[in-house]
Design a protein around this motif. Structure first.
Motif, short mmCIF file in Angstrom:
data_model
loop_
_atom_site.label_atom_id
_atom_site.label_comp_id
_atom_site.label_asym_id
_atom_site.label_seq_id
_atom_site.Cartn_x
_atom_site.Cartn_y
_atom_site.Cartn_z
N SER A 9 94.96 53.80 12.22
CA SER A 9 95.83 54.81 12.80
C SER A 9 95.49 56.17 12.20
O SER A 9 95.27 56.27 10.99
CB SER A 9 97.29 54.45 12.50
N ASP A 11 96.26 60.63 12.35
CA ASP A 11 97.03 61.78 12.82
C ASP A 11 96.13 62.62 13.71
O ASP A 11 94.94 62.75 13.44
CB ASP A 11 97.49 62.64 11.64
N ALA A 12 96.71 63.19 14.77
CA ALA A 12 95.93 64.03 15.68
C ALA A 12 96.84 65.09 16.29
O ALA A 12 98.01 64.84 16.56
CB ALA A 12 95.32 63.19 16.80
N ALA A 15 96.85 63.60 20.67
CA ALA A 15 96.44 62.20 20.57
C ALA A 15 95.61 61.75 21.76
O ALA A 15 94.58 61.08 21.59
CB ALA A 15 97.66 61.30 20.40
N THR A 18 92.05 63.28 21.68
CA THR A 18 91.25 62.67 20.61
C THR A 18 90.86 61.25 20.98
O THR A 18 89.71 60.84 20.76
CB THR A 18 92.04 62.70 19.29
N ALA A 19 91.78 60.50 21.57
CA ALA A 19 91.48 59.13 21.99
C ALA A 19 90.41 59.11 23.07
O ALA A 19 89.51 58.26 23.03
CB ALA A 19 92.75 58.44 22.48
N HIS A 37 101.26 62.77 22.16
CA HIS A 37 101.88 62.28 20.94
C HIS A 37 101.34 60.92 20.48
O HIS A 37 101.25 60.67 19.27
CB HIS A 37 103.39 62.16 21.12
N ASP A 38 101.01 60.05 21.40
CA ASP A 38 100.53 58.70 21.06
C ASP A 38 99.46 58.25 22.05
O ASP A 38 99.64 58.39 23.26
CB ASP A 38 101.68 57.69 21.12
N PHE A 54 96.10 56.89 17.70
CA PHE A 54 96.23 58.30 17.33
C PHE A 54 97.68 58.74 17.57
O PHE A 54 98.26 58.40 18.59
CB PHE A 54 95.26 59.17 18.16
N HIS A 55 98.24 59.45 16.60
CA HIS A 55 99.63 59.87 16.68
C HIS A 55 99.74 61.34 16.33
O HIS A 55 98.99 61.86 15.57
CB HIS A 55 100.50 59.07 15.73
#
Length: 55
Positions: A9, A11-12, A15, A18-19, A37-38, A54-55
């Motif tokens: 997991s 932080d981004a 999210a 980035t994913a 956010h997720d 990613f969160h």
């Protein structure tokens, strides 16, 4: 006793963005429902394997 690596997991700031980047790099898919956010990059192997969150 054995251990199984389920995923990692991170932080981004965004999210989903980035994913999508890491999914493209690793030739994987982003799970449905990704937002700023997720987001989760699905495991590369359908039978399991590590996933990225990613969160």
């Amino acid at each position: 006793m054995s251990s199984t690596f389920f995923g990692a997991s991170f932080d981004a700031t965004d999210a989903a963005r980035t994913a999508r980047f890491w999914a493209a790099v690793l030739d994987r898919e982003v799970a449905e429902g990704a937002d700023e956010h997720d987001a989760v990059v699905k495991a590369g192997d359908p039978s399991g394997g590590p996933r990225l969150a990613f969160h």
